[in-house]
Design a protein around this motif. Sequence first.
Motif, short mmCIF file in Angstrom:
data_model
loop_
_atom_site.label_atom_id
_atom_site.label_comp_id
_atom_site.label_asym_id
_atom_site.label_seq_id
_atom_site.Cartn_x
_atom_site.Cartn_y
_atom_site.Cartn_z
N PRO A 229 31.65 48.06 34.47
CA PRO A 229 32.98 48.33 33.92
C PRO A 229 33.08 47.98 32.43
O PRO A 229 32.22 47.29 31.89
N LEU A 230 34.17 48.47 31.82
CA LEU A 230 34.36 48.22 30.40
C LEU A 230 34.56 46.73 30.10
O LEU A 230 34.21 46.27 29.03
N ALA A 231 35.14 46.00 31.01
CA ALA A 231 35.34 44.56 30.84
C ALA A 231 34.95 43.85 32.12
O ALA A 231 35.25 44.32 33.23
N HIS B 72 42.22 44.23 28.45
CA HIS B 72 42.19 44.65 29.86
C HIS B 72 42.77 43.52 30.72
O HIS B 72 42.03 42.77 31.35
N PRO B 73 44.09 43.40 30.71
CA PRO B 73 44.71 42.29 31.47
C PRO B 73 44.53 42.43 32.98
O PRO B 73 44.60 41.44 33.70
N LEU B 74 44.30 43.65 33.48
CA LEU B 74 44.03 43.86 34.89
C LEU B 74 42.54 44.15 35.07
O LEU B 74 41.88 44.63 34.14
N PRO B 75 41.99 43.91 36.24
CA PRO B 75 40.55 44.12 36.44
C PRO B 75 40.15 45.56 36.14
O PRO B 75 40.78 46.51 36.63
N ALA B 76 39.12 45.72 35.33
CA ALA B 76 38.63 47.06 35.00
C ALA B 76 37.81 47.60 36.16
O ALA B 76 36.96 46.90 36.72
N PRO B 77 38.02 48.87 36.53
CA PRO B 77 37.28 49.42 37.68
C PRO B 77 35.85 49.79 37.29
O PRO B 77 35.53 50.00 36.11
N ILE B 78 35.01 49.89 38.30
CA ILE B 78 33.66 50.44 38.11
C ILE B 78 33.78 51.95 38.22
O ILE B 78 34.08 52.48 39.29
N LEU B 79 33.58 52.66 37.13
CA LEU B 79 33.88 54.08 37.07
C LEU B 79 32.75 54.95 37.62
O LEU B 79 33.00 56.03 38.15
#
Length: 772
Positions: A699-701, A708-715
């Motif tokens: 993920p990006l973060a 990215h205050p919320l968990p970044a998804p694995i795209l």
Amino acid sequence: MALELLVHGVGGATPEGMLDDPRTERVTGDDIAAVFRRADDVDAEAHPVEHAHRPVREAYVWCNLTSGNGTRALWLVLLPFMVVNLAHWMRPSAPGRTRTTRLYGLLVRLTGLTLTVLLVAAACEVALDLVAWQCAGTHACTGRHTWLGFLSPAGPHPGWWSPPGRRLALAAVVPAALTGLLWYLSHRTWRAYESQLPLTDGSFDDTVSPTALGRPGFWYGRRLVARLRAAHTAAGLLTVAAAVGAPAARFDRRPGGPPLLDVLGRLLEGTLVAGVIAVLWVVCRRGRSESRPDRVLDAHLVRGLPLGALALLAVTVVYAGWDRPGWTSTGRLPGDATFGALALTEGLLVIALAVVAHLLHRAGPDRRAAMRGLGGPAVATLACALGGVMSGGVAQRVADWLDGTRATIDGPPVLLTWQASVIPAVLLVLIVLCARLARQAWRLRRAQITEVERAYPDEPKDAARTGRIATARAMAALTDRAPLVVAVTAVSTLLLGAAALVGALTTGSTPTGAADGTPAFVRGAAQTAQALGSWLVGLGFLLFVTWGRRAYKDASARRTIGILWDVGTFWPRAAHPFAPPCYAERAVPDLTWRIATWTRATGGRLVLSGHSQGSVLAAAAAWQLSPAERRRVALLTYGSPLERLYGRWFPAHFGPAALAALHDEVDCWRNLYRPTDPIGGPVRVTGGPDVDREALLDPLAYGRTERHPLPAPILGHSDYQADPAFAEERRALLARLHPKMPSPREPSGEGAGSGPGEATGAGRADAAAGEG
């Protein structure tokens, strides 16, 4: 002025989502495939100054080519044909080996012909043997199925249809109708797909093309598909004629039989052999013609061959329906010999294909080619196995429906039972292989944990988060093990299929019957394999019918099936005319016409942006452009299978030389990929500026941040535009475009206020393409 032309990947997309604007308008195309723009950009060519500082964005939407109306569910029946057609395009790259290359194509076409005969023979087995010959000729079976009562010879007053020949003649309607349906589907899609004229000015030089995809006639297979359609339709009708006429001719040859009918039967058999020779001649005589668009159809052959076969079938039906006192139906029709001959022929063709593929690979070795150039023979083997399983599955299910106890009828040929019995063994081999791959994936996951921690050095570590990212990377890497899975499946299928053929021909009975008198362990294994194989075939048949029915009614399920066709029907129908149609024969000319007419009319330059399968269409369209036009086109690919899948499985067309030449001829090319992407990967072009950007973080973060205050998804394979690197690379490509471009030229006789298609000449181009 600059234009960015977006091409989506598998699964489809909406123009609103691609352009990130709810207000879009179609500027050229139809309901099947079209180019869209934002409503504010529709007349951009008429106001070049206002659009000088940002590119005009267009979206080419082609998803309806593979997931249109409910009739696409019928394409599931064509799955073996699609797979064998893929084998044609998997040949190794061997420049200068023209004769060997032609032999490869011929062997695949012959393999495809056997699949057509197999499908029609399976329909004959069901309709003629199981229903008309066995069940309708047995009083106990017709008693359970009263709708067959008018065919039964039992009783004091048998009906007019009760003689065996007339029963066979009536049942022949089913396989003949199936052949007609295949012809209709192929003809209908042929007029819609293979008739799109490519963009060519006649200046093509075959000696300098790095790949056949750049030839003017590559995406115009109208003549070959018409020839093959005629041959395969005739082959299907001749198969029905043989199934109807052979039992009658065998009865007429008995001592004391009617001389006139005996002579007529022999004449029909001779005519049938002549028809088979004609079909083989058509299939062997000519392959693809790609150096130029071949618009000349073999009209007499295309019409005459199927009509001749249909006339022969009609005469055979009349001959079989003639009154023959004393003729009764007992046992099975001679299906074992037919299916055994087909299985043996397919095995020999696949082996010969493997030898030819090996010779081609040795002439031009490619270390990245899947299975060292043997991918085509392996896939052809799987196509034959799939056709056999589908044919046997239908026969087994119908036999169980007519008489599940097998107490009143003999059932299908024993070879089909043997073939079903080896399915558990094939699955066992695959289970062992999958266990091995799972172990490798687990080891790779452990290794990737270190790589993930290195990729996010300043983040507080979370074992669960790290594990999920490492798992995504490890699972994505399994794509590169696909050649091993295909190789093991193909080899085990070929060997076990040969064992089934030998067992059926030598014993003449089912595995359970052949095991009588053997030790208890062998007998138990045979009984288990036969029962489990029959159950698996039934389950597969049930799932197949259920999926097809759901796809017919449910658009979302149809889109899922469309994803299969997105990958499998990119290639033209070169080996089998009844395969699902090649959508690229519409999509590639669409893109080529749009790119060429826009750049010629405006003098501008263009960024061709393709995701996943869209990147393959973009590359194919770029190869179709003239060298001067390619120099004004930049490529941006992301999640692209160009090298990882197409380069490895189709080395003759997407091999290293072809991709390197494309890199040299387009203005510039950048490729984005992620280590978590199971489909896209680097294109690995050597020489000149790098094409591949360093693998993107996904993920990006790692954790929660200010950005990215919320968990970044694995795209994984999706949403590449969400990565800042995408916008960065696009800006870099657009920076190469000249900032000052000539204003659009006015077409003669048109006003300045016309739409984009008219202002750029694209409307005339689309009209010309539509006339083709």
